[in-house]
Design an enzyme around this catalytic site. Sequence first.
Site, mmCIF file in Angstrom:
data_model
loop_
_atom_site.group_PDB
_atom_site.id
_atom_site.type_symbol
_atom_site.label_atom_id
_atom_site.label_comp_id
_atom_site.label_asym_id
_atom_site.label_seq_id
_atom_site.Cartn_x
_atom_site.Cartn_y
_atom_site.Cartn_z
ATOM 1 N N GLU A 60 -12.884 5.580 6.680
ATOM 2 C CA GLU A 60 -12.723 4.542 7.685
ATOM 3 C C GLU A 60 -13.594 4.421 8.726
ATOM 4 O O GLU A 60 -13.293 3.907 9.990
ATOM 5 C CB GLU A 60 -11.158 4.883 8.088
ATOM 6 N N LYS A 93 -5.353 7.404 20.045
ATOM 7 C CA LYS A 93 -5.454 7.922 18.754
ATOM 8 C C LYS A 93 -6.902 7.427 18.298
ATOM 9 O O LYS A 93 -7.502 8.538 17.747
ATOM 10 C CB LYS A 93 -4.450 7.320 17.790
ATOM 11 N N ALA A 103 2.507 13.184 5.238
ATOM 12 C CA ALA A 103 2.880 12.763 4.011
ATOM 13 C C ALA A 103 1.906 13.231 2.847
ATOM 14 O O ALA A 103 0.665 13.089 3.011
ATOM 15 C CB ALA A 103 3.610 11.268 3.652
ATOM 16 N N GLY A 137 1.016 -1.248 -0.203
ATOM 17 C CA GLY A 137 -0.044 0.019 0.005
ATOM 18 C C GLY A 137 0.923 1.427 -0.054
ATOM 19 O O GLY A 137 0.839 2.069 0.978
ATOM 20 N N PRO A 138 1.592 1.346 -1.375
ATOM 21 C CA PRO A 138 2.349 2.543 -1.182
ATOM 22 C C PRO A 138 1.634 3.786 -1.562
ATOM 23 O O PRO A 138 1.932 4.734 -2.578
ATOM 24 C CB PRO A 138 3.471 2.348 -2.346
ATOM 25 N N GLY A 139 0.532 4.441 -0.544
ATOM 26 C CA GLY A 139 0.025 5.713 -0.836
ATOM 27 C C GLY A 139 1.113 6.692 -0.507
ATOM 28 O O GLY A 139 2.512 6.296 -0.307
ATOM 29 N N SER A 189 -8.163 13.095 7.308
ATOM 30 C CA SER A 189 -8.321 12.130 6.350
ATOM 31 C C SER A 189 -9.717 11.464 6.082
ATOM 32 O O SER A 189 -9.948 11.426 4.581
ATOM 33 C CB SER A 189 -7.835 10.662 6.890
ATOM 34 N N ASN A 226 -9.369 10.450 16.876
ATOM 35 C CA ASN A 226 -10.089 10.152 15.375
ATOM 36 C C ASN A 226 -11.702 10.275 15.480
ATOM 37 O O ASN A 226 -12.205 10.717 14.418
ATOM 38 C CB ASN A 226 -9.512 8.958 14.797
HETATM 39 O O1 KPL Z 1 -5.364 11.050 11.964
HETATM 40 C C1 KPL Z 1 -5.810 12.316 11.675
HETATM 41 C C2 KPL Z 1 -6.923 12.214 10.424
HETATM 42 O O2 KPL Z 1 -6.834 13.092 9.744
HETATM 43 O O3 KPL Z 1 -6.981 11.099 9.967
HETATM 44 C C3 KPL Z 1 -5.906 13.603 12.407
HETATM 45 C C4 KPL Z 1 -5.284 13.362 13.839
HETATM 46 C C5 KPL Z 1 -7.241 13.638 12.559
HETATM 47 C C6 KPL Z 1 -5.160 14.746 11.751
HETATM 48 O O4 KPL Z 1 -5.922 15.222 10.674
#
Ligand code: KPL
Length: 322
Positions: free
Chosen positions: A285, A203, A148, A35-37, A273, A207
Amino acid sequence: MARLRAIFIGNTFISSYSLGKFAPIIIQMKIVILGPGAIGSLWACCLSRAGHSVSLWSQHQCDSIYLQQEHLPAIQFTSNNKDKLASADLLLVTLKAPNVMPAIKEIALNIAQQTIVVLMHNGMGTAEAINTLLPNNPLVIATTTHGAFRPKPSQVLHTGKGYTELGGYNDGGKRCDFLQPVFEHALPKTSWHCDIFTPIWHKLAINCIINPLTAIDQVKNGELSSAKYQEVITLLIDEINQVLKAEDIDVTHENLTTKVHQVIEATSDNYSSMHQDIFHKRPSEIDFITGYLLQRAKAHNISAPVNQTLFQKIKQIEQDHD
Ligand code: KPL
């Protein structure tokens, strides 16, 4: 089981398998990145420059891929090579959570039992499935805050310096603490956790708040510091805090609140994301972020109506895109 120890002298990775006596050998790790994104490409370039033998496995069936990090000389990686996969010491999976299981199922027969599998993505829930599919492979979970961006398929930019946390999921994975210097050497900072679930749950909590709110309202992360979001953020933290406590994760409402606001501030100019997935009408996700939280809430008989509402809103948006 043999235990790999690793030290570095200059750019050379020196390791020894301690099978009772110390028998040093000098090796490079053979690494395949699935998965080279953007983030996978960044690790590919960094691990390759650190002296490892890196190849890629991409959904685009091609034999080789050129990648350039910033304006450094481009590196040519072999891609989708079954021999490289079969002989890999390490399979670094940087796919998004929903794509992990389907992609690993496709290549499972080519993954050797001793290959260490490292999962690096947002969300939770894939490790259980991978551990069932590949019960003999050492399994490690990783989370990273490095930023990135791939402005074009052949270039990756390191847009934000962050840190990476690693820790074992199963018994084999828990013996892989020698990976910490490998990752640290390639792209600092990295730490190894005996209990990786604490950083992973922290984390996930962040999210669960930032991703659906910014995706539903299509705003930058920084917008969430405005007054109109404070009530919903407090309600979300209340529910998430109860689930984390039931999961035995060391957390308080205050430190969750502090962490969430620190991330909102530090990434204020970013689009999350999930914002980007929804914007580009890609599957998000959500099942592995809020969906996973809701599964664990249900298992502990905790009601989480505010998270449930955000989950349903994202599901509805995805359905409308379909
Ligand atoms: O991990 C993130 C994402 O965008 O998935 C955060 C921590 C919210 C940073 O944008």
